[in-house]
Design a protein around this motif. Structure first.
Motif, PDB file in Angstrom:
ATOM      1  N   PHE A  91      31.820  30.574-100.746  1.00 43.51           N
ATOM      2  CA  PHE A  91      31.103  29.947 -99.675  1.00 43.51           C
ATOM      3  C   PHE A  91      30.014  28.912-100.192  1.00 43.51           C
ATOM      4  O   PHE A  91      29.077  28.859 -99.470  1.00 43.51           O
ATOM      5  N   LYS A  92      30.329  28.500-101.253  1.00 46.68           N
ATOM      6  CA  LYS A  92      29.440  27.422-101.768  1.00 46.68           C
ATOM      7  C   LYS A  92      29.324  26.099-101.131  1.00 46.68           C
ATOM      8  O   LYS A  92      27.952  25.272-101.189  1.00 46.68           O
ATOM      9  N   ALA A  93      30.270  25.935-100.040  1.00 40.64           N
ATOM     10  CA  ALA A  93      29.878  24.482 -99.523  1.00 40.64           C
ATOM     11  C   ALA A  93      28.629  24.508 -98.274  1.00 40.64           C
ATOM     12  O   ALA A  93      28.180  23.907 -98.281  1.00 40.64           O
ATOM     13  N   HIS A  94      28.663  26.027 -97.978  1.00 44.33           N
ATOM     14  CA  HIS A  94      27.538  26.373 -96.959  1.00 44.33           C
ATOM     15  C   HIS A  94      26.475  26.754 -97.566  1.00 44.33           C
ATOM     16  O   HIS A  94      25.287  26.291 -97.354  1.00 44.33           O
ATOM     17  N   ALA A  95      26.471  27.675 -98.737  1.00 42.14           N
ATOM     18  CA  ALA A  95      25.279  28.263 -99.323  1.00 42.14           C
ATOM     19  C   ALA A  95      24.686  27.281-100.503  1.00 42.14           C
ATOM     20  O   ALA A  95      23.639  27.669-100.897  1.00 42.14           O
ATOM     21  N   GLN A 106      24.218  32.440-101.870  1.00 46.29           N
ATOM     22  CA  GLN A 106      25.633  32.874-101.234  1.00 46.29           C
ATOM     23  C   GLN A 106      25.488  34.047-100.736  1.00 46.29           C
ATOM     24  O   GLN A 106      26.208  34.487 -99.791  1.00 46.29           O
ATOM     25  N   PHE A 111      24.304  34.256 -97.316  1.00 45.64           N
ATOM     26  CA  PHE A 111      25.020  33.724 -96.351  1.00 45.64           C
ATOM     27  C   PHE A 111      26.350  34.594 -95.979  1.00 45.64           C
ATOM     28  O   PHE A 111      26.678  34.870 -94.962  1.00 45.64           O
ATOM     29  N   GLN A 114      26.982  36.469 -92.376  1.00 48.18           N
ATOM     30  CA  GLN A 114      28.362  36.492 -91.554  1.00 48.18           C
ATOM     31  C   GLN A 114      28.736  37.774 -91.282  1.00 48.18           C
ATOM     32  O   GLN A 114      29.868  38.003 -90.646  1.00 48.18           O
ATOM     33  N   LYS A 164      33.372  23.078 -95.965  1.00 51.99           N
ATOM     34  CA  LYS A 164      32.796  24.000 -94.917  1.00 51.99           C
ATOM     35  C   LYS A 164      33.934  24.333 -93.995  1.00 51.99           C
ATOM     36  O   LYS A 164      33.832  25.467 -93.491  1.00 51.99           O
ATOM     37  N   GLU A 165      34.792  23.382 -93.553  1.00 52.60           N
ATOM     38  CA  GLU A 165      35.930  23.616 -92.746  1.00 52.60           C
ATOM     39  C   GLU A 165      36.529  24.765 -93.183  1.00 52.60           C
ATOM     40  O   GLU A 165      37.015  25.610 -92.482  1.00 52.60           O
ATOM     41  N   GLU A 174      35.774  27.105 -95.613  1.00 50.15           N
ATOM     42  CA  GLU A 174      35.046  28.118 -95.460  1.00 50.15           C
ATOM     43  C   GLU A 174      34.960  29.133 -94.121  1.00 50.15           C
ATOM     44  O   GLU A 174      35.025  30.122 -94.160  1.00 50.15           O
ATOM     45  N   GLN A 175      34.736  28.106 -92.913  1.00 40.79           N
ATOM     46  CA  GLN A 175      34.883  28.792 -91.670  1.00 40.79           C
ATOM     47  C   GLN A 175      36.149  29.382 -91.511  1.00 40.79           C
ATOM     48  O   GLN A 175      36.385  30.091 -90.782  1.00 40.79           O
TER      49      GLN A 175
END
Length: 311
Positions: free
Chosen positions: A53-57, A64, A67, A71, A294-295, A297-298
């Motif tokens: 999840f590094k794109a978000h965090a 990370q 994050f 979730q 991010k897409e 990771e979601q």
């Protein structure tokens, strides 16, 4: 909150206890809290890994972890924990304790992908492996881990398979003697022939046989669902046959080794089976993201929510 709302809220809470008891009220309040915060409550302990999840965090492992916890993930696994500086291991352990997260597996030793380190029975390789296990005890204590991954290495083409098995069993018995006093468990991971040709351990029945021969609570099976779908299929019957020796699961869909819903494995049924067997351990998310950024990771988070919805 004004007095009227406070009274209304108190009356509602009282009616909940009257109608369904404290358990019902607690569940409803918990669900309301999840709705407000966005934090999901999973039925099983799925464990993401560093970078998922590094794109978000961002790149920082602490961010990370925060994050992941936000979730709803309650565990974390890190194959490379052994190679992290001690200071970083301590930081991770401290943050996980703060977040209420459990530590999954880390790889306990150097894996020999081309050489028969345990199958050969050679003393120098055995001694090296046992030293890795001793070192892994200290790492496990530092990061509050219960399990560590072991891969016995390549086959020895100069030895009969039964001799190789005897060599592996003897080494694992000695490793178990090191781990048992600390209530730690090495989990043997069979790896499929396509991704890792020539390795000694590749099937769950073989791992089951070895664990029975070692006969220790410190030597169990890591059932990697991705690897075993490729190697042998028949997932649920093989889990059932091996159940007494399975201590850990890892996840990945096939083909592609990405998140559930991207391949052929019916993960909702698999997770339901594991849950109904009463499994309380961790399931490592040892796979890639099918879509970057991010897409993607979601998409991973949504896939786990969907597959975990089996009750």
């Amino acid at each position: 909150m004004n007095r009227r709302k406070f009274i209304q809220k108190g009356a509602l809470t009282g009616s909940l206890f009257t109608l369904g008891g404290s358990v019902l009220a607690t569940e409803l309040i918990s669900k309301k809290t999840q709705f407000i915060t966005g934090k999901h409550s999973f039925n099983l302990k799925y464990a993401p890994h560093d970078g998922m999840f590094k794109a978000h965090a961002g790149e920082d492992i602490i961010a990370q972890l925060e994050f992941m916890a936000a979730q709803g993930f309650t565990a974390f696994e890190d194959n490379e924990m052994r190679n992290r500086p001690m200071e970083e291991q301590n930081r991770i352990a401290s943050k996980m304790e703060q977040l209420g997260m459990e530590m999954g597996v880390f790889v306990a030793h150097k894996i020999y992908w081309k050489e028969p380190n345990l199958a050969s029975g050679k003393q120098e390789w055995r001694d090296e492996f046992l030293q890795y296990i001793k070192d892994a005890v200290e790492i496990a204590k530092r990061v509050n881990a219960k399990w560590m991954t072991v891969v016995p290495g390549h086959v020895d083409l100069r030895l009969d398979n039964d001799f190789q098995t005897a060599n592996v069993v003897e080494t694992l018995k000695r490793a178990s003697d090191i781990l048992e006093p600390h209530n730690l468990t090495m989990v043997l991971e069979p790896l499929n022939f396509r991704n890792h040709p020539g390795l000694f351990l590749n099937e769950s029945p073989q791992a089951f046989q070895i664990c029975k021969a070692v006969d220790s609570p410190s030597c169990k099976i890591l059932f990697d669902i991705y690897h075993q779908q490729i190697q042998e299929g028949n997932l649920l019957p093989n889990m059932e046959a091996c159940w007494d020796e399975i201590a850990y699961f890892q996840i990945g869909d096939n083909p592609g080794r990405n998140e559930p819903t991207t391949g052929e494995i019916n993960y909702k049924n698999v997770f339901k089976y594991i849950y109904e067997k009463g499994y309380k351990g961790i399931l490592g998310m040892e796979h890639g993201n099918s879509v970057s950024g991010k897409e993607g990771e979601q998409k991973v988070i949504d896939a786990y929510k969907k597959m975990d919805d089996f009750l």
